[in-house]
Design a protein around this motif. Structure first.
Motif, short mmCIF file in Angstrom:
data_model
loop_
_atom_site.label_atom_id
_atom_site.label_comp_id
_atom_site.label_asym_id
_atom_site.label_seq_id
_atom_site.Cartn_x
_atom_site.Cartn_y
_atom_site.Cartn_z
N SER A 177 12.48 8.81 -69.20
CA SER A 177 11.47 8.61 -68.17
C SER A 177 10.33 9.61 -68.27
O SER A 177 9.32 9.46 -67.57
N GLY A 178 10.48 10.63 -69.11
CA GLY A 178 9.45 11.64 -69.23
C GLY A 178 9.54 12.75 -68.22
O GLY A 178 8.67 13.62 -68.17
N SER A 179 10.59 12.75 -67.39
CA SER A 179 10.75 13.82 -66.39
C SER A 179 11.02 15.16 -67.06
O SER A 179 10.59 16.20 -66.57
N LEU A 180 11.75 15.12 -68.16
CA LEU A 180 12.07 16.33 -68.92
C LEU A 180 11.77 16.09 -70.39
O LEU A 180 11.91 14.96 -70.88
N SER A 181 11.37 17.14 -71.07
CA SER A 181 11.24 17.07 -72.51
C SER A 181 12.59 17.38 -73.15
O SER A 181 13.52 17.84 -72.48
N MET A 182 12.68 17.14 -74.44
CA MET A 182 13.92 17.44 -75.13
C MET A 182 14.28 18.92 -75.03
O MET A 182 15.43 19.29 -74.80
N MET A 183 13.29 19.78 -75.18
CA MET A 183 13.54 21.22 -75.12
C MET A 183 13.98 21.64 -73.72
O MET A 183 14.92 22.43 -73.56
N GLN A 184 13.33 21.12 -72.69
CA GLN A 184 13.72 21.46 -71.32
C GLN A 184 15.14 21.00 -71.02
O GLN A 184 15.91 21.73 -70.39
N ALA A 185 15.51 19.81 -71.48
CA ALA A 185 16.86 19.30 -71.25
C ALA A 185 17.89 20.17 -71.95
O ALA A 185 18.96 20.46 -71.38
N CYS A 186 17.60 20.60 -73.16
CA CYS A 186 18.56 21.44 -73.90
C CYS A 186 18.73 22.80 -73.23
O CYS A 186 19.83 23.35 -73.17
N ILE A 187 17.64 23.37 -72.74
CA ILE A 187 17.73 24.67 -72.06
C ILE A 187 18.54 24.55 -70.77
O ILE A 187 19.41 25.39 -70.48
N ILE A 188 18.27 23.51 -69.98
CA ILE A 188 19.04 23.31 -68.75
C ILE A 188 20.51 23.07 -69.07
O ILE A 188 21.41 23.60 -68.40
N ALA A 189 20.76 22.25 -70.09
CA ALA A 189 22.15 21.91 -70.43
C ALA A 189 22.93 23.12 -70.91
O ALA A 189 24.14 23.20 -70.70
N SER A 190 22.27 24.07 -71.56
CA SER A 190 22.98 25.26 -72.03
C SER A 190 23.57 26.06 -70.87
O SER A 190 24.60 26.71 -71.03
#
Length: 343
Positions: free
Chosen positions: A39-52
């Motif tokens: 949906s464009g709410s998060l970028s791939m990098m933002q999602a990976c940082i949050i997921a960590s």
């Protein structure tokens, strides 16, 4: 069993556990953040940082009961008492099976359940070692796990509908959807914080360490935490969103914490495109002849034996090393995987 005779199983188990965690992160994080990224709410990098952070905190705070189920709720541990090294080998084999399947599925882009993988590995190991009677097929064991596989999609669908339908009819289909959406942000913060805080307190703290903490006290603490989170969203996050989205201000994420004290920050002006002076149709004949003469002189003065210093990086070696590490560490995070051209 002689001490240290089976240390190699322990060492292989650590390595295999890391591989299994790697596969779980690759698959489960993809499942969890796919909708946010698409949906464009998060970028791939933002999602990976949050997921960590969320992956670690989830396992650390809420993984005790799941670990207890995997450890002794599927396979009867009493069968391994005469030969404890056999249980070490059984768990290693289950990890190998789970890690292999999850990593392979992640490689081909198949969203699979890591829970199914490790449960299946334990069942297969128990049957191979002691037969089908070694598995706890009752509701207290495998039966409850299998039931959850059918109940989870239904419950998830119901909860999703309860969230989506009011959002669609009261916000998205309203002429003033942006204003309503911003005003609804604290409501979503309230629901998320209440459920998350209650579940963390209720499940993360072991029963013998709650010191008589009743369910009512847990609910009270959860509402207190929720009140703080909701107040933060109302007094800081909502004004920040209004200024950034409606006011089109150049605000960063850290301005949120002092949004009431930050002065007006307009967006930088968009640079106007420079006129194309290289288009021959827009040049006079004299200008064209002048450009040809200048280009010819530059070609005559070009020294082919001169060293090309434009591509030489004069940065210190440690800066080059950091750039190289950053490139290889983040190369997968900079991709746009939304597949916008898929009809």
């Amino acid at each position: 069993m002689v001490p240290y005779d089976f240390t190699w199983i322990f060492a292989l188990g650590i390595v295999t556990s890391i591989c299994d965690a790697y596969g779980i992160g690759a698959n489960d994080v993809s499942n969890s953040f796919a909708s946010s990224i698409s949906s464009g709410s998060l970028s791939m990098m933002q999602a990976c940082i949050i997921a960590s952070f969320t992956e670690f905190l989830g396992a650390f705070l809420l993984g005790a009961e799941t670990t207890e189920t995997i450890k002794g709720g599927i396979l009867s541990a009493e069968l391994f008492v005469p030969q404890p090294e056999l249980m070490m080998l059984a768990m290693l084999c289950a990890l190998v099976g789970s890690a292999s399947w999850v990593i392979f599925a992640s490689k081909i882009g198949a969203p699979v359940s890591s829970t199914h993988a490790i449960v299946g590995g334990l069942i297969g190991t128990g049957i191979a070692a002691f037969g089908g009677g070694a598995i706890k097929w009752t509701f207290d064991g495998v039966g409850k796990i299998i039931l959850s596989w059918f109940v989870s999609p239904i419950v998830s669908g119901i909860i999703t509908s309860l969230i989506y339908l009011p959002t669609r009819y009261f916000i998205l289909e309203n002429p003033n959807s942006l204003k309503r959406g911003i005003l609804a942000i604290p409501i979503y913060f309230f629901c998320t914080a209440l459920i998350g805080s209650f579940y963390i307190i209720y499940k993360a703290v072991p029963s013998d360490k709650k010191n008589g903490l009743s369910t009512g006290a847990i609910v009270g603490i959860s509402f207190g935490v929720t009140a703080v989170v909701t107040a933060f969203s109302w007094f800081f996050f909502v004004p920040w969103i209004k200024r950034r989205v409606i006011g089109k201000e150049n605000l960063r994420w850290y301005h949120m914490f002092a949004v009431h004290f930050v002065k007006y920050r307009p967006m930088p002006p968009t640079p106007s495109p420079e006129p194309n002076t290289d288009d021959p149709s827009k040049l006079e004949s004299g200008e064209i002849q002048e450009k040809i003469e200048v280009g010819s002189k530059q070609c005559d003065d070009f020294d082919t034996n001169a060293a090309d210093t434009s591509a030489v990086d004069a940065s210190p070696w440690y800066i080059k090393t950091l750039r190289l590490v950053k490139y290889y560490a983040l190369r997968g995070m900079k991709q746009d995987v939304r597949n916008l051209g898929n009809d």
